[in-house]
Design a protein around this motif. Structure first.
Motif, PDB file in Angstrom:
ATOM      1  N   ALA A 183      14.245  16.089   5.030  1.00 57.74           N
ATOM      2  CA  ALA A 183      13.965  14.662   5.208  1.00 57.74           C
ATOM      3  C   ALA A 183      14.358  13.870   3.970  1.00 57.74           C
ATOM      4  CB  ALA A 183      12.482  14.458   5.524  1.00 57.74           C
ATOM      5  N   VAL A 184      14.007  14.378   2.796  1.00 60.47           N
ATOM      6  CA  VAL A 184      14.321  13.653   1.564  1.00 60.47           C
ATOM      7  C   VAL A 184      15.825  13.674   1.295  1.00 60.47           C
ATOM      8  CG1 VAL A 184      13.981  13.609  -0.937  1.00 60.47           C
ATOM      9  CG2 VAL A 184      12.028  13.982   0.593  1.00 60.47           C
ATOM     10  N   LYS A 185      16.492  14.761   1.633  1.00 60.61           N
ATOM     11  CA  LYS A 185      17.951  14.796   1.444  1.00 60.61           C
ATOM     12  C   LYS A 185      18.628  13.756   2.340  1.00 60.61           C
ATOM     13  CE  LYS A 185      20.159  16.517  -0.918  1.00 60.61           C
ATOM     14  NZ  LYS A 185      20.836  15.946  -2.130  1.00 60.61           N
ATOM     15  N   ALA A 186      18.129  13.571   3.570  1.00 62.51           N
ATOM     16  CA  ALA A 186      18.677  12.534   4.450  1.00 62.51           C
ATOM     17  C   ALA A 186      18.486  11.157   3.815  1.00 62.51           C
ATOM     18  CB  ALA A 186      18.009  12.592   5.814  1.00 62.51           C
ATOM     19  N   TYR A 187      17.294  10.916   3.260  1.00 64.80           N
ATOM     20  CA  TYR A 187      17.029   9.653   2.562  1.00 64.80           C
ATOM     21  C   TYR A 187      17.991   9.469   1.390  1.00 64.80           C
ATOM     22  CZ  TYR A 187      15.037   7.448  -1.565  1.00 64.80           C
ATOM     23  OH  TYR A 187      14.889   6.749  -2.743  1.00 64.80           O
ATOM     24  N   GLU A 188      18.219  10.535   0.617  1.00 61.21           N
ATOM     25  CA  GLU A 188      19.113  10.430  -0.538  1.00 61.21           C
ATOM     26  C   GLU A 188      20.536  10.066  -0.115  1.00 61.21           C
ATOM     27  OE1 GLU A 188      16.907  13.580  -3.603  1.00 61.21           O
ATOM     28  OE2 GLU A 188      18.897  14.043  -2.803  1.00 61.21           O
TER      29      GLU A 188
ATOM     30  N   ASN B  94      12.752   7.625   4.351  1.00 64.57           N
ATOM     31  CA  ASN B  94      11.955   8.077   3.214  1.00 64.57           C
ATOM     32  C   ASN B  94      10.535   8.400   3.678  1.00 64.57           C
ATOM     33  OD1 ASN B  94      10.256   8.085   0.849  1.00 64.57           O
ATOM     34  ND2 ASN B  94      11.929   7.113  -0.259  1.00 64.57           N
ATOM     35  N   PRO B  95      10.062   9.644   3.485  1.00 63.59           N
ATOM     36  CA  PRO B  95       8.720  10.011   3.956  1.00 63.59           C
ATOM     37  C   PRO B  95       7.601   9.167   3.360  1.00 63.59           C
ATOM     38  CG  PRO B  95       9.992  11.976   3.424  1.00 63.59           C
ATOM     39  CD  PRO B  95      10.785  10.803   2.908  1.00 63.59           C
ATOM     40  N   LEU B  96       7.856   8.513   2.221  1.00 61.63           N
ATOM     41  CA  LEU B  96       6.824   7.684   1.593  1.00 61.63           C
ATOM     42  C   LEU B  96       6.888   6.229   2.033  1.00 61.63           C
ATOM     43  CD1 LEU B  96       6.824   9.190  -2.009  1.00 61.63           C
ATOM     44  CD2 LEU B  96       5.184   9.584  -0.166  1.00 61.63           C
ATOM     45  N   VAL B  97       7.794   5.899   2.961  1.00 60.19           N
ATOM     46  CA  VAL B  97       7.855   4.544   3.529  1.00 60.19           C
ATOM     47  C   VAL B  97       7.733   4.645   5.045  1.00 60.19           C
ATOM     48  CG1 VAL B  97       9.163   2.406   3.729  1.00 60.19           C
ATOM     49  CG2 VAL B  97       9.291   3.732   1.605  1.00 60.19           C
ATOM     50  N   ARG B  98       8.793   5.056   5.718  1.00 59.56           N
ATOM     51  CA  ARG B  98       8.855   5.398   7.142  1.00 59.56           C
ATOM     52  C   ARG B  98       8.740   4.223   8.100  1.00 59.56           C
ATOM     53  NH1 ARG B  98       4.502   8.214   6.106  1.00 59.56           N
ATOM     54  NH2 ARG B  98       3.504   7.399   7.984  1.00 59.56           N
ATOM     55  N   GLU B  99       7.766   3.346   7.932  1.00 64.59           N
ATOM     56  CA  GLU B  99       7.467   2.360   8.960  1.00 64.59           C
ATOM     57  C   GLU B  99       8.389   1.143   8.889  1.00 64.59           C
ATOM     58  OE1 GLU B  99       3.328   1.443   9.619  1.00 64.59           O
ATOM     59  OE2 GLU B  99       2.735   3.179   8.419  1.00 64.59           O
ATOM     60  N   TRP B 100       8.935   0.782  10.042  1.00 68.94           N
ATOM     61  CA  TRP B 100       9.856  -0.351  10.124  1.00 68.94           C
ATOM     62  C   TRP B 100       9.190  -1.649   9.676  1.00 68.94           C
ATOM     63  CZ3 TRP B 100      14.765  -1.436  10.374  1.00 68.94           C
ATOM     64  CH2 TRP B 100      15.169  -2.707  10.788  1.00 68.94           C
TER      65      TRP B 100
ATOM     66  N   LEU C   7      18.016  -0.176   4.833  1.00 72.32           N
ATOM     67  CA  LEU C   7      16.880  -0.069   5.752  1.00 72.32           C
ATOM     68  C   LEU C   7      16.794   1.322   6.360  1.00 72.32           C
ATOM     69  CD1 LEU C   7      17.048  -3.555   7.487  1.00 72.32           C
ATOM     70  CD2 LEU C   7      15.165  -2.672   6.086  1.00 72.32           C
ATOM     71  N   ARG C   8      17.932   1.908   6.702  1.00 73.97           N
ATOM     72  CA  ARG C   8      17.913   3.270   7.235  1.00 73.97           C
ATOM     73  C   ARG C   8      17.374   4.242   6.193  1.00 73.97           C
ATOM     74  NH1 ARG C   8      23.058   1.794   9.188  1.00 73.97           N
ATOM     75  NH2 ARG C   8      24.106   3.218   7.732  1.00 73.97           N
ATOM     76  N   ALA C   9      17.723   4.012   4.933  1.00 77.10           N
ATOM     77  CA  ALA C   9      17.217   4.869   3.862  1.00 77.10           C
ATOM     78  C   ALA C   9      15.701   4.767   3.757  1.00 77.10           C
ATOM     79  CB  ALA C   9      17.871   4.499   2.536  1.00 77.10           C
TER      80      ALA C   9
ATOM     81  N   ASP D 180       0.826  -1.213   0.000  1.00 75.53           N
ATOM     82  CA  ASP D 180       0.000   0.000   0.000  1.00 75.53           C
ATOM     83  C   ASP D 180       0.857   1.259   0.000  1.00 75.53           C
ATOM     84  OD1 ASP D 180      -2.486  -1.310  -0.043  1.00 75.53           O
ATOM     85  OD2 ASP D 180      -2.445  -1.591   2.121  1.00 75.53           O
ATOM     86  N   LEU D 181       1.943   1.231  -0.773  1.00 78.05           N
ATOM     87  CA  LEU D 181       2.839   2.366  -0.913  1.00 78.05           C
ATOM     88  C   LEU D 181       2.822   2.871  -2.355  1.00 78.05           C
ATOM     89  CD1 LEU D 181       5.904   1.007   1.112  1.00 78.05           C
ATOM     90  CD2 LEU D 181       4.191   2.660   1.897  1.00 78.05           C
ATOM     91  N   VAL D 182       3.256   4.113  -2.522  1.00 78.25           N
ATOM     92  CA  VAL D 182       3.348   4.708  -3.860  1.00 78.25           C
ATOM     93  C   VAL D 182       4.337   3.921  -4.712  1.00 78.25           C
ATOM     94  CG1 VAL D 182       4.166   6.725  -5.130  1.00 78.25           C
ATOM     95  CG2 VAL D 182       2.711   7.034  -3.122  1.00 78.25           C
ATOM     96  N   GLY D 183       3.933   3.612  -5.933  1.00 80.75           N
ATOM     97  CA  GLY D 183       4.823   2.968  -6.896  1.00 80.75           C
ATOM     98  C   GLY D 183       5.203   3.958  -7.979  1.00 80.75           C
ATOM     99  N   GLN D 184       6.450   4.394  -7.989  1.00 83.23           N
ATOM    100  CA  GLN D 184       6.896   5.427  -8.941  1.00 83.23           C
ATOM    101  C   GLN D 184       8.377   5.231  -9.199  1.00 83.23           C
ATOM    102  OE1 GLN D 184       8.585   8.592  -9.413  1.00 83.23           O
ATOM    103  NE2 GLN D 184       7.451   8.838 -11.320  1.00 83.23           N
TER     104      GLN D 184
END
Length: 424
Positions: free
Chosen positions: A365-370, A392-398, A386-388, A101-105
């Motif tokens: 937040a996105v720069k940290a993910y990058e 990522n604001p579009l994932v987030r949950e462990w 996993l840390r990435a 149930d996540l964005v696919g892009q």
């Protein structure tokens, strides 16, 4: 002057060839070399490219090769426009996240993460080959997504590179048409990251006309273009990149993706049709169907940027470049997407106003993910991956990140040799 195009078998290439043909008077290149791993696609795309050049009497200046070394040898500029895994890998990027149930892009969210893992090592190897064989001051211009991540990885490794996206130039051209003026009379206050940027002012002959747009019926058209509600535009007092609708309207995007159609499947069909058209020996210009492929104004943006880098014309471009204090609240070495004047020594970002808190927080937040994604791509570390994902604001949950990563790695195993089972 040799200009190499890595991924030259792309269906985008005829538009790029037309862009260079139009600039012969200001960019007197000796040859354009198209390189691709597919000899079959090179034959088809290269054939159309030569017919386009033939109209200007320069057909002999277009060369093709499957050898990267041959293509970049002595090059003054190398454009990278490849897709590791092709459209089939893109289809996985767009569909696999839906299981969670996540964005696919293909450039953002978990799909963009998978694409970055596949792409960063390949582009770094291309840059290393350039460093050995190209001209000492050659430039790598990256159009390969995710552009911001790829360029960050290149610059962090010490390569001479700039990133290019067509989002800003597309808005500039469309807004110029709305105001009925030539494009060079429109300048945008465009700032953020690649595919995570906002236009906060639209200067027409030096006068900001953005409020006029947002407070008129033109705002409805802008909302359609960006995929967000018109009230959101008026609340932000800015025009967000289309890709921000994945963040602002996540639930709506996921619901729409469940019913399809998938963009990758549409593009694959368009590409097959385009390649069949390109094979027609009577065709000597890009077909209108190419506009449906995406990448509008790519030829203008890419050819214009290469012209500035090689002729020192100091023209204005919207590029991905080191921050160096341009956007407050981000490290100097972070790659950002901003307006800049460009010459032989590279891009010189123009000053931009600080981002509003709601923009800066998302950018940080996105720069940290990058940053974490680059670490994972370079090292093959599952822990970094996993840390990435949790950054990522579009994932987030462990609870999503762990099984999601396992499936992404399994689906992309062919393209991710660094992620061997024994690596932590």
């Amino acid at each position: 002057m040799r200009i190499a195009v890595v991924g030259g078998g792309s269906t985008y290439t005829p538009e790029l060839i037309e862009g260079f043909a139009r600039r012969m008077d200001v960019l007197p290149f000796d040859e354009i070399v198209l390189q691709d791993i597919s000899a079959e696609r090179l034959e088809v795309v290269g054939g159309l490219g030569r017919r386009i050049f033939a109209k200007s009497g320069i057909a002999e200046r277009l060369l093709t090769t499957t050898s990267l070394e041959e293509a970049v040898d002595g090059a003054s500029a190398v454009l990278v426009q490849l897709r590791v895994g092709g459209q089939q890998a893109r289809l996985v990027d767009e569909t696999l996240p839906a299981k969670f149930d996540l964005v696919g892009q293909e450039t953002t969210g978990p799909g963009g993460f998978a694409k970055a893992l596949r792409t960063v090592p390949v582009v770094l190897r291309i840059a290393e080959t350039m460093a050995e064989l190209a001209e000492p001051d050659a430039w790598l211009v990256d159009f390969t997504n995710p552009v911001g991540i790829v360029v960050q990885a290149l610059l962090d490794e010490g390569h001479r590179a700039l990133g290019l996206c067509n989002v800003a130039i597309g808005f500039q051209r469309r807004l110029a048409a709305r105001f009925g003026v030539p494009a060079d009379r429109v300048r945008l206050d465009h700032a953020g990251l690649n595919h995570l940027s906002w236009i906060r002012a639209v200067y027409v002959d030096g006068v900001d006309r953005l409020s006029e747009l947002l407070d008129s019926t033109d705002a409805d058209a802008l909302a359609d273009e960006t995929g967000v509600p018109v009230d959101l535009l008026r609340t932000l007092r800015a025009i967000p990149s289309y890709y921000l609708h994945y963040f602002y309207c996540t639930d709506h995007v996921v619901a729409a993706q469940r019913v399809g159609p998938q963009r990758a499947a549409e593009v694959l069909e368009i590409e097959n049709t385009l390649l069949a058209m390109y094979a027609d020996p009577a065709l000597d210009s890009k077909p209108e169907l190419l506009e449906q492929r995406g990448g509008a104004y790519y030829s203008e943006a890419a050819a214009g940027l290469v012209t500035s880098l090689l002729t020192d014309d100091n023209a204005l471009h919207y590029v991905d470049v080191r921050n160096e204090g341009t956007i407050a609240g981000l490290p100097d070495d972070a790659v950002v997407e901003v307006p800049a004047t460009v010459g032989r020594t590279g891009a010189r970002p123009l000053p931009v106003a600080p981002l509003a808190p709601e923009m800066l927080g998302l950018v940080q937040a996105v720069k940290a993910y990058e940053t974490l994604t680059i670490e994972a791509a370079r090292t093959g570390s599952k822990a970094a991956a996993l840390r990435a994902l949790i950054a990522n604001p579009l994932v987030r949950e462990w609870d999503l990140a762990v099984p999601l990563l396992d499936e992404l790695l399994a689906a992309n195993a062919t393209y991710l040799p660094a992620f061997d089972p024994g690596r932590g």
